[in-house]
Design an enzyme around this catalytic site. Structure first.
Site, PDB file in Angstrom:
ATOM      1  N   ASP A   1       9.354   2.615   0.824  1.00  0.00           N
ATOM      2  CA  ASP A   1       8.328   3.841   1.503  1.00  0.00           C
ATOM      3  C   ASP A   1       7.984   2.916   2.755  1.00  0.00           C
ATOM      4  O   ASP A   1       7.625   2.077   2.909  1.00  0.00           O
ATOM      5  CB  ASP A   1       6.655   3.111   0.744  1.00  0.00           C
ATOM      6  CG  ASP A   1       5.434   3.187   1.375  1.00  0.00           C
ATOM      7  OD1 ASP A   1       5.667   3.910   2.377  1.00  0.00           O
ATOM      8  OD2 ASP A   1       3.968   3.600   0.484  1.00  0.00           O
TER       9      ASP A   1
ATOM     10  N   TYR B   1       0.492  -1.956   0.204  1.00  0.00           N
ATOM     11  CA  TYR B   1      -0.281   0.407   0.023  1.00  0.00           C
ATOM     12  C   TYR B   1       0.979   1.510  -0.138  1.00  0.00           C
ATOM     13  O   TYR B   1       1.573   1.591   0.516  1.00  0.00           O
ATOM     14  CB  TYR B   1      -1.007   0.201   1.311  1.00  0.00           C
ATOM     15  CG  TYR B   1      -1.615   1.153   1.568  1.00  0.00           C
ATOM     16  CD1 TYR B   1      -2.848   1.784   0.098  1.00  0.00           C
ATOM     17  CD2 TYR B   1      -1.951   2.734   2.228  1.00  0.00           C
ATOM     18  CE1 TYR B   1      -3.777   2.592   0.187  1.00  0.00           C
ATOM     19  CE2 TYR B   1      -2.850   3.193   2.512  1.00  0.00           C
ATOM     20  CZ  TYR B   1      -3.419   3.592   1.960  1.00  0.00           C
ATOM     21  OH  TYR B   1      -4.439   4.504   1.381  1.00  0.00           O
TER      22      TYR B   1
ATOM     23  N   LYS C   1       3.254   8.845   9.980  1.00  0.00           N
ATOM     24  CA  LYS C   1       3.406   8.261  10.986  1.00  0.00           C
ATOM     25  C   LYS C   1       4.079   8.250  11.964  1.00  0.00           C
ATOM     26  O   LYS C   1       3.961   9.311  12.596  1.00  0.00           O
ATOM     27  CB  LYS C   1       2.987   6.616  10.505  1.00  0.00           C
ATOM     28  CG  LYS C   1       1.915   5.956   9.577  1.00  0.00           C
ATOM     29  CD  LYS C   1       1.589   4.615   9.407  1.00  0.00           C
ATOM     30  CE  LYS C   1      -0.006   4.700   8.585  1.00  0.00           C
ATOM     31  NZ  LYS C   1       0.793   3.660   7.334  1.00  0.00           N
TER      32      LYS C   1
HETATM   33  C1  PLP Z   1      -0.188   4.516   6.025  1.00  0.00           C
HETATM   34  C2  PLP Z   1       0.954   4.358   4.898  1.00  0.00           C
HETATM   35  C3  PLP Z   1       0.950   5.015   4.034  1.00  0.00           C
HETATM   36  C4  PLP Z   1      -0.268   5.710   4.091  1.00  0.00           C
HETATM   37  O1  PLP Z   1      -0.183   6.518   4.666  1.00  0.00           O
HETATM   38  P1  PLP Z   1      -1.311   8.287   4.729  1.00  0.00           P
HETATM   39  O2  PLP Z   1      -0.942   9.228   6.108  1.00  0.00           O
HETATM   40  O3  PLP Z   1      -2.564   7.106   5.511  1.00  0.00           O
HETATM   41  O4  PLP Z   1      -2.482   8.896   3.878  1.00  0.00           O
HETATM   42  C5  PLP Z   1       1.469   4.739   2.672  1.00  0.00           C
HETATM   43  N1  PLP Z   1       2.232   3.646   3.135  1.00  0.00           N
HETATM   44  C6  PLP Z   1       2.290   3.001   3.814  1.00  0.00           C
HETATM   45  C7  PLP Z   1       3.397   2.143   4.240  1.00  0.00           C
HETATM   46  C8  PLP Z   1       1.888   3.372   4.585  1.00  0.00           C
HETATM   47  O5  PLP Z   1       1.882   2.168   5.507  1.00  0.00           O
END
Ligand code: PLP
Length: 412
Positions: free
Chosen positions: A223, A128, A251
């Site tokens: 990511d 994701y 995060k």
């Molecule tokens: C949570 C997450 C996102 C998206 O971040 P948001 O702040 O929810 O938009 C993108 N990449 C990874 C790996 C994530 O865990």
């Protein structure tokens, strides 16, 4: 509100039942509006690594609040957090702050394309990268390379440049490069997967991607929105010793306020406006409250022994969960890295999303409800990683493991 929630992962669709409405959080705990206390293993989906509402973070925020919530102009705090991120994360020489992980990932993709002059990208099934159109391709085996969108409203034209491969499959990536010569801007991945359940990279996978991208003039992007500052202070890249060209974060670096960031080699980041021609902007980006929460959180994490503690806590938890499942004769596979853990109800190994989907999700749903009844708040999906924090005590872990033993007995 659609589905009663502001983000779909909060609903209980995949485990059954209604989402719980929280009133407040503190340390390792969350209290619902009826006053029930839960030991929380979601931690706001990652940010709460020091524990919810950490006193130092709250105090710093209160002080910052008095100076105003948004300047719309450069602030000293951005420079402080930028320096901390650059010091910590091996690939990052220059960084741009945004407001979410989604924003970081969509910006990094624009940068990948701007820098290489190529439009295609490779992502992995089950990874994701936020909800921007170009990333909403999971593509099951039949459509693996067709770039079919996962959601209505995402035009095919937007995802036709998104190529996908199974995680941990270097051969598939090699083939994509061979089939698309000089067209692929880069490869983006979760260096440790947390959004298809918890899946770790096999030895050589990250190294192989590093070599392949270099060979083909493409960029490697980690990511680390989830793994950043969670699996080690320098993220997965420090832990595995593989340095990507660009990194996205979010995060933890927001300490519970809305923050994202992308960074990498200065030579690439110099493309970003106003240093370079690639446009990307944000009214509230780098605002003083978010920067303050991020700085304080990293300061707490930087203290000696924090990651050792997180590692020990998490290992005890996952070790105990596996033991409890085995005692109950429930097939299970699971592991942890740093303050991130996960398990699947199957024999394993789980190397990719296909394997993950073969696990027993019905049993997970039953276990989720049984654990809730016993005051343990797990992610309401079999395809999410779990998170621990510095606030989870030995007693919390012991209580959680007792709840697992009781729940296994109740459902089997
Ligand atoms: C949570 C997450 C996102 C998206 O971040 P948001 O702040 O929810 O938009 C993108 N990449 C990874 C790996 C994530 O865990």
């Amino acid at each position: 509100m659609p589905g009663g929630v502001s983000s779909p992962v909060r609903a209980f669709r995949s485990v059954g039942g209604q989402p719980i409405v929280f009133d407040r959080v503190k340390g390792a705990y969350a209290w619902d509006v009826d006053g029930n206390r839960f030991i929380d293993y979601i931690g706001s989906w990652g940010p709460a690594i020091c524990g919810h509402a950490h006193p130092e973070v709250i105090a710093a925020l209160q002080e910052a609040l008095e100076k105003g919530t948004s300047f719309g102009a450069p602030c000293e705090l951005e420079n402080q957090l930028a320096e901390m991120v650059i010091d910590a994360v091996p690939s990052v020489e220059m960084v741009r702050f945004v407001n979410s992980g989604t924003e970081a990932c969509m910006s990094v993709l624009r940068l990948m394309r701007a820098y290489t002059g190529r439009d295609k990208l490779i992502k992995f099934e089950g990874c994701y990268h936020g909800h921007a159109d170009m990333f909403l391709v999971k593509a099951g085996s039949g459509v693996a390379t067709l770039g079919l969108p996962d959601s209505p409203g995402v035009p095919r034209s937007t995802t036709s440049n998104t190529l996908t491969a199974p995680y941990n499959d270097l051969e598939a990536v090699k083939e994509l490069f061979a089939e698309n010569p000089d067209a692929i801007s880069g490869v983006i991945l979760e260096p440790i997967v947390g959004n298809a359940g918890f899946i770790t990279p096999e030895p050589g996978f990250l190294e192989g991607l590093r070599e392949l991208t270099q060979e083909h003039g493409a960029l490697l992007v980690f990511d680390e929105v989830m793994s950043g500052f969670r699996v080690s202070y320098g993220g997965a890249q420090a832990r595995f010793g593989v340095t990507p060209d660009l990194t996205t974060m979010g995060k933890v670096i927001g300490g519970g306020l809305p923050v994202g960031a992308y960074g990498g080699k200065a030579e690439i980041m110099e493309m970003v406006a106003p240093a370079g021609p690639m446009y990307q902007a944000g009214t509230l980006s780098g605002n003083p409250l978010a920067m303050t929460a991020g700085i304080k959180t990293l300061e707490v994490l930087k203290q000696e022994g924090t990651y050792e503690r997180l590692e020990t806590t998490t290992q005890r938890l996952i070790g105990g969960i596996i033991e409890a499942a085995k005692e109950a004769e429930v097939p299970i596979t699971g592991s942890s890295i740093g303050a991130m853990f996960g398990f699947f109800f199957c024999e394993g190994p789980v190397r990719n999303f296909e394997d993950a989907k073969a696990a027993n999700t019905e049993l997970f749903g039953k276990m989720h409800r049984a654990m809730l009844e016993r005051g343990i708040y797990l992610a309401p999906s079999a395809f999410e990683a779990g998170f621990t924090s510095l606030a989870h005590s030995e007693a919390d872990i012991e209580a959680t493991l007792q709840a697992f033993r009781d729940s296994f007995a109740a459902v089997s």
